[in-house]
Design an enzyme around this catalytic site. Structure first.
Site, mmCIF file in Angstrom:
data_model
loop_
_atom_site.group_PDB
_atom_site.id
_atom_site.type_symbol
_atom_site.label_atom_id
_atom_site.label_comp_id
_atom_site.label_asym_id
_atom_site.label_seq_id
_atom_site.Cartn_x
_atom_site.Cartn_y
_atom_site.Cartn_z
ATOM 1 N N CYS A 75 12.481 6.090 -1.926
ATOM 2 C CA CYS A 75 12.297 8.036 -2.372
ATOM 3 C C CYS A 75 11.320 8.373 -2.864
ATOM 4 O O CYS A 75 11.450 7.547 -4.081
ATOM 5 C CB CYS A 75 13.936 8.286 -2.284
ATOM 6 S SG CYS A 75 15.634 6.830 -2.037
ATOM 7 N N GLU A 107 2.647 -7.333 7.240
ATOM 8 C CA GLU A 107 2.877 -6.362 6.691
ATOM 9 C C GLU A 107 2.752 -4.741 7.268
ATOM 10 O O GLU A 107 3.713 -4.096 7.901
ATOM 11 C CB GLU A 107 2.533 -5.525 4.905
ATOM 12 C CG GLU A 107 3.065 -4.977 4.169
ATOM 13 C CD GLU A 107 2.343 -5.271 3.242
ATOM 14 O OE1 GLU A 107 1.038 -5.038 2.868
ATOM 15 O OE2 GLU A 107 3.194 -4.483 1.775
ATOM 16 N N LYS A 112 6.301 2.545 -0.779
ATOM 17 C CA LYS A 112 5.585 1.539 -1.805
ATOM 18 C C LYS A 112 5.872 1.032 -3.189
ATOM 19 O O LYS A 112 5.384 0.021 -3.316
ATOM 20 C CB LYS A 112 4.616 2.587 -2.019
ATOM 21 C CG LYS A 112 3.382 2.347 -3.006
ATOM 22 C CD LYS A 112 2.341 2.454 -2.307
ATOM 23 C CE LYS A 112 1.224 1.390 -3.146
ATOM 24 N NZ LYS A 112 0.686 0.821 -2.758
ATOM 25 N N ARG A 171 6.225 6.402 -0.416
ATOM 26 C CA ARG A 171 7.947 5.918 -1.360
ATOM 27 C C ARG A 171 9.159 5.603 -0.416
ATOM 28 O O ARG A 171 9.744 4.565 -0.863
ATOM 29 C CB ARG A 171 8.485 6.798 -2.023
ATOM 30 C CG ARG A 171 6.862 6.754 -3.495
ATOM 31 C CD ARG A 171 7.294 8.127 -4.905
ATOM 32 N NE ARG A 171 9.053 7.418 -5.308
ATOM 33 C CZ ARG A 171 8.356 6.305 -5.891
ATOM 34 N NH1 ARG A 171 7.202 5.960 -6.824
ATOM 35 N NH2 ARG A 171 9.536 6.411 -6.919
ATOM 36 N N ASN A 223 17.061 9.065 -6.584
ATOM 37 C CA ASN A 223 15.872 8.421 -6.188
ATOM 38 C C ASN A 223 16.598 7.263 -6.708
ATOM 39 O O ASN A 223 16.901 7.642 -8.421
ATOM 40 C CB ASN A 223 14.654 8.764 -6.304
ATOM 41 C CG ASN A 223 13.599 7.193 -6.523
ATOM 42 O OD1 ASN A 223 12.955 6.897 -7.308
ATOM 43 N ND2 ASN A 223 14.260 5.823 -6.095
ATOM 44 N N GLY A 224 17.482 5.883 -6.573
ATOM 45 C CA GLY A 224 18.002 4.475 -7.412
ATOM 46 C C GLY A 224 18.779 4.567 -6.463
ATOM 47 O O GLY A 224 19.474 4.938 -5.387
ATOM 48 N N LYS A 284 -0.787 -8.661 4.012
ATOM 49 C CA LYS A 284 -1.335 -8.023 4.429
ATOM 50 C C LYS A 284 -1.089 -7.353 5.959
ATOM 51 O O LYS A 284 -0.749 -6.764 6.669
ATOM 52 C CB LYS A 284 -2.481 -7.788 4.498
ATOM 53 C CG LYS A 284 -3.010 -7.368 2.658
ATOM 54 C CD LYS A 284 -2.915 -6.310 2.959
ATOM 55 C CE LYS A 284 -1.643 -5.816 1.666
ATOM 56 N NZ LYS A 284 -1.529 -5.715 0.340
ATOM 57 N N TRP A 288 13.841 6.260 1.144
ATOM 58 C CA TRP A 288 14.199 5.543 2.301
ATOM 59 C C TRP A 288 15.167 4.367 1.929
ATOM 60 O O TRP A 288 16.173 4.826 1.028
ATOM 61 C CB TRP A 288 12.854 4.457 1.019
ATOM 62 C CG TRP A 288 13.112 2.721 1.611
ATOM 63 C CD1 TRP A 288 11.880 2.052 2.677
ATOM 64 C CD2 TRP A 288 13.157 1.598 0.896
ATOM 65 N NE1 TRP A 288 12.060 0.947 3.137
ATOM 66 C CE2 TRP A 288 13.582 0.687 2.085
ATOM 67 C CE3 TRP A 288 14.759 1.381 0.354
ATOM 68 C CZ2 TRP A 288 13.521 -1.144 1.837
ATOM 69 C CZ3 TRP A 288 14.792 -0.033 0.345
ATOM 70 C CH2 TRP A 288 14.477 -0.785 1.003
ATOM 71 N N HIS A 326 1.546 -31.671 5.932
ATOM 72 C CA HIS A 326 3.440 -31.840 5.630
ATOM 73 C C HIS A 326 4.404 -31.095 6.951
ATOM 74 O O HIS A 326 5.920 -31.384 6.622
ATOM 75 C CB HIS A 326 3.267 -31.500 4.582
ATOM 76 C CG HIS A 326 2.767 -32.516 3.935
ATOM 77 N ND1 HIS A 326 2.674 -33.744 3.162
ATOM 78 C CD2 HIS A 326 1.497 -32.582 3.344
ATOM 79 C CE1 HIS A 326 1.455 -34.135 3.019
ATOM 80 N NE2 HIS A 326 1.061 -33.341 3.046
ATOM 81 N N GLU A 333 -2.099 -14.019 0.133
ATOM 82 C CA GLU A 333 -2.489 -12.575 0.828
ATOM 83 C C GLU A 333 -2.408 -11.693 2.081
ATOM 84 O O GLU A 333 -1.862 -10.751 2.582
ATOM 85 C CB GLU A 333 -2.858 -11.891 -0.479
ATOM 86 C CG GLU A 333 -3.402 -10.308 -0.145
ATOM 87 C CD GLU A 333 -2.551 -9.261 -0.571
ATOM 88 O OE1 GLU A 333 -1.240 -9.927 -1.336
ATOM 89 O OE2 GLU A 333 -3.076 -8.455 -0.724
#
Ligand code: M6R
Length: 607
Positions: free
Chosen positions: A2, A490, A602, A27, A101-102, A487, A75, A506, A483
């Site tokens: 947030c 995401e 983010k 955020r 926020n939290g 990406k 968020w 395997h 990575e």
């Protein structure tokens, strides 16, 4: 996560708040809202969805009269992302409005207690409990400052919040505990926000608030208090070097694309002042007093974790330092066995990742040294670490991290050279080769990015209907394969798995068929022969292959994508942007929201 912002000044507050929220949308962006006092009444505007939905609700009439207010972009943690749960939240009397926020961990107990006192709740959020608790304290103490202090004493969890009162137009109270909050001092106007870009167009003079600090401000005055004792705390103002353009798109369609294209500059900035060309010495004054570790333990999350895995290959090879790499959310709940000569290295772009912060607290509790590699100056991780090296990538806005990883890799490379030299393991020839290659790297990358983007677009289009992807690599390219897969999933929502190329046989190879393509990072290095054999195994099962490689690999696959070539480990700096561009172009082709992918934020400031 947030984002919160509060403003008190001489301008119409609503446009300032909306502009600030735009830069905080990274955020969280599942709902947004703002509140202000006008004509002795609290006005509240909230909407689910992106900020545009809120903007559409702000009619141009009385919203322009207010010169102070608070704003929030959410968020969701407690309760669905709908309008009722959107912030700001009001107390029962609609006298106070609060953005937060939290996470208030004991919110259910407090809610029960307040319900017992006749308080009713409209939303499912922990935030509404917080504002009602402050209101309850206000009834008892008669002072907002004291009510906040009383309430904060009762709550467990993390918060950064800002509060306004119908009875005190122009005054804002804000406090933090384990969530970021920065005060910005302007001329005849003051701000608080979760992040500096929210008020960067108005001021660069900032005060980094610490945990358990409370700021009370209006347009011309501000005071910071210890939130428990309410004793004033003396704070120093710092001027940030960020420029406004860096936090804007600058002509690019998306922040992600801008940030990918900024990587040559990022490499230059990271190297600046770090290398003595005459002697080949690396300057890292931040860790002058930290001896080269006997063992390194790297802790991070997401993309920063992948940078940590990449570091393991370099450190062990160049500096002969054994390295463990762990995901912070796993590390924080394991017993820690202190070892002499061990250094803990945390890597974080935001410097606010809750799991990484918790890992630092655990390490410090055991009296072990923490070195932080961090992008955001003044962030919690930067402040909690014993030693900090800043990665200097500038503000990274896109949720998908790109240039931050590039900067982390540069610093990790320098750190490996530095510790290798300190241990007497760095021969002059290697140092010279590495430094010479580093000097030409930004220029070559700059020239090659446009073509890389075109290739990424054409290959991305060709494979865009795939439901799943493998990303393969060996050695230092294994972390890059992880990575590349992160990406792609995401931002394009295509399922992708990164694997060490030799591991496929395997088990995962069972998935290969003509509709399950593989992107293999396969440069012509000492491991190419091994990778070739792995690719043959895929082709034998009719799997299609894109090889991200360089001239001279002799690979015979469906699509060969050549990028420029340089010295040794530095070849990663061509592979990384190619993977980022592949994900970017695929997502754009599929019409996805590149900068704000669904379900993400983010900075992950919650557990
Ligand atoms: O700010 P940090 O580097 O601590 O963040 C860690 C991860 O949350 C972050 O890298 C995340 O995985 C990104 N969205 C990846 O693109």
């Amino acid at each position: 996560m947030c984002g919160i912002i509060a403003y008190s000044g001489h301008r119409p507050a609503v446009p300032v708040l909306v502009q600030g929220l735009k830069s905080l949308e990274y955020r969280g962006y599942d709902s947004a809202g703002l509140a202000f006092v006008h004509m002795e009444k609290l006005h509240l505007f909230r909407a689910s969805g992106k900020l545009e939905a809120l903007e559409a609700k702000l009619d141009s009439g009385h919203v322009l009269h207010a010169t102070s207010g608070i704003g929030h972009t959410r968020w969701a943690t407690h309760g669905l992302p709908n309008e009722v749960n959107a912030h700001p939240h009001l107390d029962v009397h609609a006298h106070l409005a609060l953005v937060h926020n939290g996470i208030i961990e004991n919110f259910q107990d407090l809610k029960n207690m307040l319900s017992g006192c006749g308080c009713s709740f409209r939303s499912e959020t922990d935030t509404e409990v917080l504002v009602c608790l402050i209101s309850h304290g206000l009834n008892q103490t008669g002072s907002i400052r004291e009510a906040i202090s009383w309430a904060l004493n009762l709550i467990e969890g993390s918060y950064a919040f800002a509060l306004i009162s119908k009875d005190h137009p122009g005054t804002i109270w804000a406090a933090r505990q384990a969530s970021p909050l920065i005060f910005g001092q302007g001329t005849g106007e003051n701000f608080v926000a979760s992040d500096i870009p929210a008020f960067l167009p108005f001021t660069k003079d900032v005060v980094f608030l610490e945990d358990n600090e409370l700021v009370e401000m209006n347009s011309s005055q501000w005071t910071v208090f210890n939130a428990s004792t309410l004793a004033p705390v003396s704070k120093s103002i710092q001027t940030v070097a960020w420029d406004v353009q860096a936090a804007r798109k600058g002509g690019y369609k998306h922040f992600m694309l801008k940030e990918i294209f900024e990587q040559p500059k990022v490499i230059r900035d990271c190297l600046s002042g770090r290398i003595d060309r005459k002697t080949g010495n690396i300057h890292l004054p931040e860790i002058e007093n930290l001896p080269a570790p006997g063992r390194l333990h790297i802790i991070a999350c997401g993309t920063s974790y992948h940078a940590g895995l990449w570091a393991k290959y370099l450190m062990e090879d160049m500096a002969r330092i054994p390295v463990d790499v762990e995901i912070a959310s796993e590390f924080r709940y394991k017993p820690l066995v202190p070892e002499q000569d061990k250094v803990y290295l945390t890597i974080s772009q935001s410097g606010e990742t809750a799991d990484t912060l918790a890992a630092i607290a655990l390490v410090k509790k055991h009296g072990m040294p923490v070195l932080g590699l961090c992008n955001v100056v003044g962030s919690s991780i930067a402040r909690e670490s014993d030693h900090v090296i800043f990665t200097q990538a500038g503000p990274e806005i896109s949720v998908a991290s790109t240039k931050a990883m590039c900067s982390q890799l540069v610093l990790i490379f320098l750190l490996s050279l530095y510790w290798a030299a300190r241990k007497g393991l760095l021969d002059r020839q290697t140092a010279e080769k590495a430094i010479a290659a580093f000097e030409t790297l930004p220029g070559i990358l700059e020239r090659s990015l446009p073509l890389m983007r075109e290739t990424a677009a054409s290959i991305g289009r060709k494979y865009s209907s795939s439901r799943s992807f493998f990303f393969l690599g060996r050695g230092i390219y294994f972390p890059l394969a992880l990575e590349g897969a992160l990406k792609l999933k995401e931002i394009s929502y295509i399922h992708a798995e990164g694997y060490a190329a030799g591991e496929l046989k395997h088990g995962p190879i069972a998935l290969i068929d003509p509709d399950f393509p593989t992107l293999a990072i396969a440069p012509p290095d000492h491991l190419l022969g091994k990778v070739k054999s792995n690719l043959k195994e895929i082709q034998a099962r009719k799997g299609r292959i894109i090889a991200l490689t360089q001239e001279g690999s002799g690979l015979e696959v469906d699509d060969t994508w050549n990028v420029p070539r340089t010295w040794g480990y530095l070849n990663s700096f061509f592979m990384l942007p190619a993977l980022q561009l592949f994900a970017y172009e695929t997502a754009v082709y599929l019409g996805k929201d590149v900068d704000q992918p669904r379900n993400l934020a983010k900075s992950v400031t919650v557990e």
